[in-house]
Design an enzyme around this catalytic site. Sequence first.
Site, PDB file in Angstrom:
ATOM      1  N   ALA A 172     -33.212 -17.274  19.769  1.00 45.91           N
ATOM      2  CA  ALA A 172     -33.885 -16.438  20.766  1.00 45.91           C
ATOM      3  C   ALA A 172     -35.387 -16.718  20.773  1.00 45.91           C
ATOM      4  O   ALA A 172     -35.943 -17.299  19.846  1.00 45.91           O
ATOM      5  CB  ALA A 172     -33.623 -14.962  20.472  1.00 45.91           C
ATOM      6  N   LEU A 204     -36.232 -11.761  15.386  1.00 49.40           N
ATOM      7  CA  LEU A 204     -35.649 -12.436  16.538  1.00 49.40           C
ATOM      8  C   LEU A 204     -34.824 -13.592  15.991  1.00 49.40           C
ATOM      9  O   LEU A 204     -35.315 -14.375  15.169  1.00 49.40           O
ATOM     10  CB  LEU A 204     -36.735 -12.982  17.466  1.00 49.40           C
ATOM     11  CG  LEU A 204     -37.134 -12.158  18.683  1.00 49.40           C
ATOM     12  CD1 LEU A 204     -38.255 -12.861  19.442  1.00 49.40           C
ATOM     13  CD2 LEU A 204     -35.959 -11.920  19.614  1.00 49.40           C
ATOM     14  N   ASP A 205     -33.594 -13.729  16.445  1.00 48.96           N
ATOM     15  CA  ASP A 205     -32.749 -14.805  15.975  1.00 48.96           C
ATOM     16  C   ASP A 205     -33.399 -16.148  16.279  1.00 48.96           C
ATOM     17  O   ASP A 205     -34.192 -16.274  17.223  1.00 48.96           O
ATOM     18  CB  ASP A 205     -31.395 -14.714  16.669  1.00 48.96           C
ATOM     19  CG  ASP A 205     -30.371 -15.639  16.063  1.00 48.96           C
ATOM     20  OD1 ASP A 205     -29.747 -15.246  15.065  1.00 48.96           O
ATOM     21  OD2 ASP A 205     -30.210 -16.760  16.574  1.00 48.96           O
ATOM     22  N   SER A 206     -33.051 -17.162  15.493  1.00 48.71           N
ATOM     23  CA  SER A 206     -33.642 -18.489  15.702  1.00 48.71           C
ATOM     24  C   SER A 206     -33.329 -19.038  17.088  1.00 48.71           C
ATOM     25  O   SER A 206     -34.111 -19.803  17.653  1.00 48.71           O
ATOM     26  CB  SER A 206     -33.150 -19.461  14.625  1.00 48.71           C
ATOM     27  OG  SER A 206     -31.736 -19.553  14.635  1.00 48.71           O
TER      28      SER A 206
END
Length: 267
Positions: free
Chosen positions: A75, A71-73
């Site tokens: 998100a 998960l992107d930072s």
Amino acid sequence: MAAREAGGVVLGKSADKLFSLSGLFAVYKPKGPTSAGVLNLLKERLLAEAGVQTDGTRRNQVLKIGHGGTLDSAAAGVLVVGIGKGTKMLSTMLTGSKKYTAIGLLGKATDTLDATGKVTEEKPYDQITKGDLENVLRKFTGDIMQVPPLYSALKKDGERLSTLMKRGEAVEAKPARPVKVYSLSLQQFQPPLFTLELSTCALMQELTRTKQGPFTLEEHALYEDKWTIDEIARSLEHCTSLLSGEPAHKKLKTEHPGETAVSCEDK
């Protein structure tokens, strides 16, 4: 069960229980830290509770743990974690279903396609109606071809495209790939905020993963105050029954096409 040793120190029952944990469970990743950072914090908490003191290098060797899809930072949401032999099961999470709630912002576009990037374009959005959005959404359901964004977890020469882009290096777009979107709906329309995109420019304001495989944010994701050996043991026991009925289909992944299951040492 006999007491274990780590670094020459005899450990007690908590450590025995920790090192016997095996399987998959889910945690809540907040907006801000990376997925690897969340796993490192989780590992530190568990080893500290078990009374195991190690430096960073030794910590990665003592307790085997990993996650099943970045998960992107920027998100938040469900992050599936494998512990013990469960790390070998993480690849199944990449082909399981995923579900997201996304909030978009009309009128602005950025180089990263989300709120963390540099604004590259601004346009009026007063002409956009709820009906316009709903008509466009129908074009993005079913079997479609998706061009992965340049700011993604896809790699070139061992480095993520997003990392190369942030360094200002030239990056070629990857070819379009088939994806299947099972459902896509407009939950709210309160301009300039909405759920997806249209004939204006827009960016993704927020992204929350609410489901990965059989694990849902509401029912299964452990928040930070529940990151204890006993809570994870209970979650592992409960989640074992979930895995048997998960179909092997894929949802559209909006934050990181080409994501991979990694151990917490991976950055």
